[in-house]
Scaffold this active site. Structure first.
Site, PDB file in Angstrom:
ATOM      1  N   ASP A 175       0.989  -1.162   0.169  1.00  0.00           N
ATOM      2  CA  ASP A 175       0.149  -0.338   0.121  1.00  0.00           C
ATOM      3  C   ASP A 175       0.928   1.533  -0.098  1.00  0.00           C
ATOM      4  O   ASP A 175       2.053   1.311   0.444  1.00  0.00           O
ATOM      5  CB  ASP A 175      -0.923  -0.149   1.399  1.00  0.00           C
ATOM      6  CG  ASP A 175      -1.871   1.436   1.567  1.00  0.00           C
ATOM      7  OD1 ASP A 175      -2.198   1.987   0.239  1.00  0.00           O
ATOM      8  OD2 ASP A 175      -2.149   2.065   2.621  1.00  0.00           O
ATOM      9  N   ASP A 235      -1.441  -0.832   6.453  1.00  0.00           N
ATOM     10  CA  ASP A 235      -2.176  -0.523   7.596  1.00  0.00           C
ATOM     11  C   ASP A 235      -3.405  -0.253   7.523  1.00  0.00           C
ATOM     12  O   ASP A 235      -4.297   0.382   8.521  1.00  0.00           O
ATOM     13  CB  ASP A 235      -1.104   1.207   7.246  1.00  0.00           C
ATOM     14  CG  ASP A 235      -2.198   2.475   6.714  1.00  0.00           C
ATOM     15  OD1 ASP A 235      -2.206   3.500   6.486  1.00  0.00           O
ATOM     16  OD2 ASP A 235      -2.041   1.831   5.272  1.00  0.00           O
TER      17      ASP A 235
END
Length: 222
Positions: free
Chosen positions: A7, A169
């Site tokens: 990400d 996250d």
């Protein structure tokens, strides 16, 4: 080839300061002042533009979904003009990326940031060439947590989707990995780090120095 897909916002880079600044321009343009705080609202910023607008408008009366839709293009335009003033790569991120590449892993990005903005940001930070693929929110008709978003990032770097892990996250990253049937590694050093353990990923890391060995363990049998 075994692959590691990252990400972007809140994982590789702390982009919250520039995102919040762009959202506050929208609010200020409506005469509402700066509704978001760069420190307190960093976690929401890393969930994207719509999340920031929603949070800001929840703090005042008279603004709903219609205004979020009107302001979202304004936010993107504002952000694009000032995308890297406050943004920094997390400590050790690129060292970990280079270590993974040296060990033979394919490395790419799957982000729900619009592709053009993600490409521009990574170029300005001087790290775009380190990643063999980048798939953004509008690259495909679907985005995370749809597993096809992750799979496309793997395919574009010539990897095997069954020999992949996702570093992220958020619950979106965790759910993407679950849908794809691959391990997830969640970072704890971002604004929402204390919430990551509750998502029960295959691994948590407190520092990017831990990542290569964690990846090797998770993909050892792949």
């Amino acid at each position: 080839m075994r692959s590691v897909i990252f990400d972007l916002d809140g994982t590789l880079a702390d982009t919250s300061g520039d995102l919040i600044a762009a959202a506050n321009v929208c609010f200020e343009g409506l005469g509402l002042g700066a509704l978001l705080d760069p420190a307190k609202d960093a976690g929401t910023a890393l969930r994207g533009g719509r999340a920031m607008l929603s949070l800001g408008f929840s703090r005042v009366d008279g603004f709903g979904e219609d205004e979020i839709l009107r302001q979202y293009p304004v936010l993107l335009e504002t952000y694009a003009k000032d995308i890297d003033t406050h943004t920094v790569m997390y400590d050790g991120a690129m060292d970990a990326v280079e270590a993974l590449k040296s060990a033979g892993y394919g490395v790419g990005i799957a982000t729900n940031k619009p592709e053009g903005l993600a490409e521009e940001l990574m170029k300005r930070l001087g790290v775009r060439d380190a990643f063999a693929s980048l798939v953004g929110a509008d690259t495909l008709p679907v985005r995370k947590p749809d597993p096809e978003h992750l799979f496309e990032a793997v395919r574009r770097l010539g990897g095997d989707t069954a020999k992949t892990c996702l570093v992220g996250d958020s619950d979106t990253d965790r759910n993407t990995a679950l849908a794809a049937g691959v391990p997830s590694i969640l970072v704890t050093f971002g604004p929402s780090g204390e919430d990551m353990a509750a998502l029960k990923p295959e691994a948590l890391i407190d520092d990017f120095a831990e990542l290569p060995s964690v990846v090797e363990r998770l993909l050892a049998g792949a």
